[in-house]
Design a protein around this motif. Structure first.
Motif, PDB file in Angstrom:
ATOM      1  N   LEU A   4       4.276 -37.648  14.477  1.00 47.71           N
ATOM      2  CA  LEU A   4       5.363 -38.132  13.894  1.00 47.71           C
ATOM      3  C   LEU A   4       5.141 -39.493  13.299  1.00 47.71           C
ATOM      4  O   LEU A   4       4.405 -40.193  13.955  1.00 47.71           O
ATOM      5  CB  LEU A   4       6.681 -38.199  15.095  1.00 47.71           C
ATOM      6  N   VAL A   5       5.659 -40.088  12.304  1.00 42.65           N
ATOM      7  CA  VAL A   5       5.248 -41.137  11.680  1.00 42.65           C
ATOM      8  C   VAL A   5       6.411 -41.847  11.136  1.00 42.65           C
ATOM      9  O   VAL A   5       7.334 -41.239  10.533  1.00 42.65           O
ATOM     10  CB  VAL A   5       4.219 -41.147  10.558  1.00 42.65           C
ATOM     11  N   GLU A   6       6.753 -42.773  11.829  1.00 43.61           N
ATOM     12  CA  GLU A   6       8.042 -43.805  11.368  1.00 43.61           C
ATOM     13  C   GLU A   6       7.771 -44.753  10.297  1.00 43.61           C
ATOM     14  O   GLU A   6       6.578 -44.978  10.295  1.00 43.61           O
ATOM     15  CB  GLU A   6       8.543 -44.446  12.628  1.00 43.61           C
ATOM     16  N   SER A   7       8.804 -44.998   9.592  1.00 44.56           N
ATOM     17  CA  SER A   7       8.655 -46.028   8.633  1.00 44.56           C
ATOM     18  C   SER A   7      10.084 -46.761   8.674  1.00 44.56           C
ATOM     19  O   SER A   7      10.945 -46.196   8.980  1.00 44.56           O
ATOM     20  CB  SER A   7       8.386 -45.679   7.342  1.00 44.56           C
ATOM     21  N   ALA A  24       7.530 -35.617  10.260  1.00 48.77           N
ATOM     22  CA  ALA A  24       7.179 -34.660  11.121  1.00 48.77           C
ATOM     23  C   ALA A  24       5.996 -33.515  10.697  1.00 48.77           C
ATOM     24  O   ALA A  24       6.353 -33.005   9.524  1.00 48.77           O
ATOM     25  CB  ALA A  24       8.223 -33.978  11.929  1.00 48.77           C
ATOM     26  N   SER A  25       4.914 -33.354  11.242  1.00 51.35           N
ATOM     27  CA  SER A  25       4.116 -32.487  10.686  1.00 51.35           C
ATOM     28  C   SER A  25       4.241 -31.112  11.685  1.00 51.35           C
ATOM     29  O   SER A  25       3.359 -30.987  12.588  1.00 51.35           O
ATOM     30  CB  SER A  25       2.703 -32.934  10.741  1.00 51.35           C
ATOM     31  N   GLU A  26       5.308 -30.447  11.470  1.00 51.77           N
ATOM     32  CA  GLU A  26       5.537 -29.310  12.051  1.00 51.77           C
ATOM     33  C   GLU A  26       6.192 -28.391  11.452  1.00 51.77           C
ATOM     34  O   GLU A  26       7.201 -28.511  10.943  1.00 51.77           O
ATOM     35  CB  GLU A  26       6.417 -29.744  13.421  1.00 51.77           C
ATOM     36  N   ARG A  27       5.455 -26.780  11.177  1.00 54.75           N
ATOM     37  CA  ARG A  27       5.910 -25.942  10.289  1.00 54.75           C
ATOM     38  C   ARG A  27       7.493 -25.502  10.717  1.00 54.75           C
ATOM     39  O   ARG A  27       8.109 -25.018   9.983  1.00 54.75           O
ATOM     40  CB  ARG A  27       5.103 -24.741  10.374  1.00 54.75           C
ATOM     41  N   TYR A  92      11.275 -45.520  18.151  1.00 53.46           N
ATOM     42  CA  TYR A  92      10.527 -44.528  18.511  1.00 53.46           C
ATOM     43  C   TYR A  92      11.130 -43.051  18.007  1.00 53.46           C
ATOM     44  O   TYR A  92      12.353 -42.992  18.525  1.00 53.46           O
ATOM     45  CB  TYR A  92      10.080 -44.335  19.751  1.00 53.46           C
ATOM     46  N   CYS A  93      10.512 -42.682  17.238  1.00 54.05           N
ATOM     47  CA  CYS A  93      11.030 -41.016  17.030  1.00 54.05           C
ATOM     48  C   CYS A  93      10.576 -40.365  17.939  1.00 54.05           C
ATOM     49  O   CYS A  93       9.501 -40.254  18.271  1.00 54.05           O
ATOM     50  CB  CYS A  93      10.313 -40.746  15.409  1.00 54.05           C
ATOM     51  N   ASN A  94      11.347 -39.258  18.267  1.00 46.74           N
ATOM     52  CA  ASN A  94      11.110 -38.323  19.251  1.00 46.74           C
ATOM     53  C   ASN A  94      11.499 -36.769  18.829  1.00 46.74           C
ATOM     54  O   ASN A  94      12.269 -36.619  17.989  1.00 46.74           O
ATOM     55  CB  ASN A  94      12.023 -38.624  20.313  1.00 46.74           C
ATOM     56  N   PHE A 107      11.342 -37.568  26.961  1.00 45.23           N
ATOM     57  CA  PHE A 107      10.238 -36.414  27.184  1.00 45.23           C
ATOM     58  C   PHE A 107       9.934 -35.971  25.584  1.00 45.23           C
ATOM     59  O   PHE A 107      10.745 -36.203  24.799  1.00 45.23           O
ATOM     60  CB  PHE A 107      10.395 -35.432  28.037  1.00 45.23           C
ATOM     61  N   GLY A 108       8.850 -35.309  25.327  1.00 46.88           N
ATOM     62  CA  GLY A 108       8.547 -34.840  24.277  1.00 46.88           C
ATOM     63  C   GLY A 108       7.355 -35.515  23.419  1.00 46.88           C
ATOM     64  O   GLY A 108       6.433 -36.168  23.982  1.00 46.88           O
ATOM     65  N   SER A 109       7.519 -35.364  21.999  1.00 49.19           N
ATOM     66  CA  SER A 109       6.417 -36.079  21.208  1.00 49.19           C
ATOM     67  C   SER A 109       6.913 -37.055  20.533  1.00 49.19           C
ATOM     68  O   SER A 109       7.935 -37.447  20.255  1.00 49.19           O
ATOM     69  CB  SER A 109       6.052 -35.052  20.136  1.00 49.19           C
ATOM     70  N   TRP A 110       6.166 -38.457  20.372  1.00 46.71           N
ATOM     71  CA  TRP A 110       6.322 -39.718  20.083  1.00 46.71           C
ATOM     72  C   TRP A 110       5.737 -40.096  18.841  1.00 46.71           C
ATOM     73  O   TRP A 110       4.728 -39.830  18.928  1.00 46.71           O
ATOM     74  CB  TRP A 110       6.266 -40.686  21.156  1.00 46.71           C
ATOM     75  N   GLY A 111       6.314 -40.909  17.798  1.00 48.66           N
ATOM     76  CA  GLY A 111       6.025 -41.533  17.119  1.00 48.66           C
ATOM     77  C   GLY A 111       5.180 -42.931  17.615  1.00 48.66           C
ATOM     78  O   GLY A 111       5.364 -43.316  18.965  1.00 48.66           O
ATOM     79  N   GLN A 112       4.650 -43.835  16.605  1.00 53.75           N
ATOM     80  CA  GLN A 112       3.877 -44.933  17.060  1.00 53.75           C
ATOM     81  C   GLN A 112       4.841 -46.065  17.412  1.00 53.75           C
ATOM     82  O   GLN A 112       4.538 -47.067  17.900  1.00 53.75           O
ATOM     83  CB  GLN A 112       2.638 -45.366  16.096  1.00 53.75           C
TER      84      GLN A 112
END
Length: 120
Positions: A4-7, A24-27, A92-94, A107-112
């Protein structure tokens, strides 16, 4: 893990607006619940907004923030209006697979993270 990349963070005066984006890089992006959390200095990370089949908001941002997603572009956005100094935090993006737990849980995946600063 979803990458995940936030801006979109920055400095804004109270009453102003900012729009955060997360790529998000997720198909299988559409199978993920997406959310935004924030952490202010000296405080724990807290839920802000989430979107799966419905949208969810923390009471503190209801009526001011709007979360949206574009499944074709694997992106989620957070439109923040009527910003207040107390909204100052790292945002943070989640991402978490739909059905793995409450969207408000930490919980889960996080951006920077991206810094949002609201001046009074």
């Amino acid at each position: 893990q979803v990458q995940l990349v936030e801006s979109g963070g920055g400095l804004v005066q109270a009453g102003g607006s900012l729009r955060l984006s997360c790529a998000a890089s997720e198909r299988t992006f559409s199978s993920y619940a997406m959310g935004w959390f924030r952490q202010a200095p000296g405080k724990e990370r807290e839920f802000v907004a989430g979107i799966s089949w419905s949208t969810y908001y923390a009471d503190s941002v209801k009526g001011r923030f709007t979360i949206s997603r574009d499944n074709a572009k694997n992106t989620v956005h957070l439109q923040m209006n009527s910003l207040k100094p107390e909204d100052t935090a790292v945002y943070y993006c989640n991402a978490k697979r739909i059905g793995t737990g409450p969207i408000q849980r930490d919980f889960g995946s996080w951006g920077q993270g991206t810094q949002v600063t609201v001046s009074s």
